[in-house]
Design a protein around this motif. Sequence first.
Motif, PDB file in Angstrom:
ATOM      1  N   LYS A 117      37.757  -4.167   1.485  1.00 29.56           N
ATOM      2  CA  LYS A 117      38.923  -4.060   2.362  1.00 29.56           C
ATOM      3  C   LYS A 117      38.514  -3.672   3.777  1.00 29.56           C
ATOM      4  CE  LYS A 117      42.687  -2.090   0.920  1.00 29.56           C
ATOM      5  NZ  LYS A 117      43.631  -1.119   0.294  1.00 29.56           N
TER       6      LYS A 117
ATOM      7  N   SER B  28      45.087  -1.108   6.631  1.00 31.77           N
ATOM      8  CA  SER B  28      44.532  -1.535   5.343  1.00 31.77           C
ATOM      9  C   SER B  28      44.548  -0.434   4.297  1.00 31.77           C
ATOM     10  CB  SER B  28      43.086  -2.022   5.532  1.00 31.77           C
ATOM     11  OG  SER B  28      43.028  -3.129   6.402  1.00 31.77           O
TER      12      SER B  28
ATOM     13  N   ASP C 298      39.074  -5.844   7.250  1.00 30.85           N
ATOM     14  CA  ASP C 298      39.757  -5.334   8.433  1.00 30.85           C
ATOM     15  C   ASP C 298      38.888  -5.488   9.680  1.00 30.85           C
ATOM     16  OD1 ASP C 298      42.272  -3.983   9.216  1.00 30.85           O
ATOM     17  OD2 ASP C 298      40.916  -2.423   9.934  1.00 30.85           O
TER      18      ASP C 298
END
Length: 495
Positions: free
Chosen positions: A478, A152, A482
């Motif tokens: 983010k 990511s 993940d």
Amino acid sequence: MILGTTLRQGRFIASNSTANLIRRSFDSSRTTSFASQFSTSYHLLIEPTALIIAQQQRARSSKNFKTKTFWHSTPSHYDPPVRSLHQSYHASSSPLQYDSVKEVDPESNFYRALSPSLRSAIIEDLRSADLDNNGRIDANDLRTLLRKHNDSFTEEEVLELSELFYTSLGASSVDFHRFMEALDAAAAEEQRDEWGAIIKIKNNGEAILTEANGKFKTHPLGIGTCASEYMYAKTHGKYSEEDLNIELTHVPAVTFSDKTALFAVKCVRFAFDTATMWNIGSITKEKILNRAIFLETIAAIPGMVAAIIRHFRSLRNMARDGGMLNMFLEEANNERMHLLTFIRMKEPGYLFRAAVIGAQFGFGSFFLTAYVINPTWCHRFVGYIEEEACQTYTKILKEMDDAPSGSDLAEWGADDAPKIAKGYWHLGERGTVYDVMQVVRADEAEHRDVNHAVSGVPEDTVNPMYDPRVKLDEMLKKYVKDIMEKEVSKQANVT
């Protein structure tokens, strides 16, 4: 399409149309909700039934809404009507107020969005990255944490975000539970009912509504805005195909100030087109270069003037600027890079250079005076100027597309781009003049959207292009994504 911007309780709130206009300016990627992006793993965050219950509670308690029928059963239908895309906070934000717990407890009811299983996974991940074993996350720990999620985060992002974390916290650190609160707030930001209220979910499934706007006036990590005063990373390279597909937009003139700005731009456009016979005859390489070179020598003036005025105001008032002058300096330099690219294709003569000097003196004096008197008008004026620039480069690209094979214009479009352009925009070894026109238009579209967005905002507004709180908030989202995907993968392997 109307670009509406309002200021609510110390935050810059952009309408959905504004989000569409400025999405290329702040992220290079389309912002979508957690619900639409991760529908397969959304059950880790919030249950649809609880969401409906929450909305029904809101409808019953509201005095402004009549009884509503709730047709939808999935959380993806509950995006708020007004979304804050880049959240241009004020530099003078009030202290953060948030619910906290003394220990990191996965079963705590204080969290609004993260489920117990997801919180347990995050706590385990934080402990594995805690190099000092002190229950706190500093910049080095964050670097270790993000590198564990290299699917990511790129190494460049890891270094930038850890440096931003360090500077924004003043070389300090945060404890685990505060980091968890920040992750929870980032996830909850995407979970609102259709009236914009954040939905809290307790472990027993009970849905509780809290007002969203104004609760978090600073980032949940407690970070400040000092970094925006001296950190500003903007690259004009690596534009995606979506970024280069520029939409020709227009912001309607609403106020008298807007109307005078638009009228002035239209007058200047008409006079310049007439003097250069732009609309008479065919579009040639010579016409394009003469126009581009002359206009780029003028286009770099507004950004520099705005930066200088804001710089002196910051010194005079002994106060922060919010990092806005960094953005305007970069804008001015970006326009200068357009000029340095085009003069590699044509060497202007003495008469041309004399005209540039005269135009710079005249327009520079006018814009400097105007900016001192009314910065709002000036940014709206520049926004309309950039709208015209986008139309001009779109016309150039269309002429190149429609040019017959073997014609001078078609061959010129296929020529190699100047070396300075390949390096600045990362065009690659085979970058062409046509590619240059595309990236220049993308730059102009960014300047268009940014100047319209900042027209009329308070002086202490933090740079919307590089707000540390927004950058770190995107990092948290983010990271949660993940973790969610890994948890879903683990559950799939178990079953």
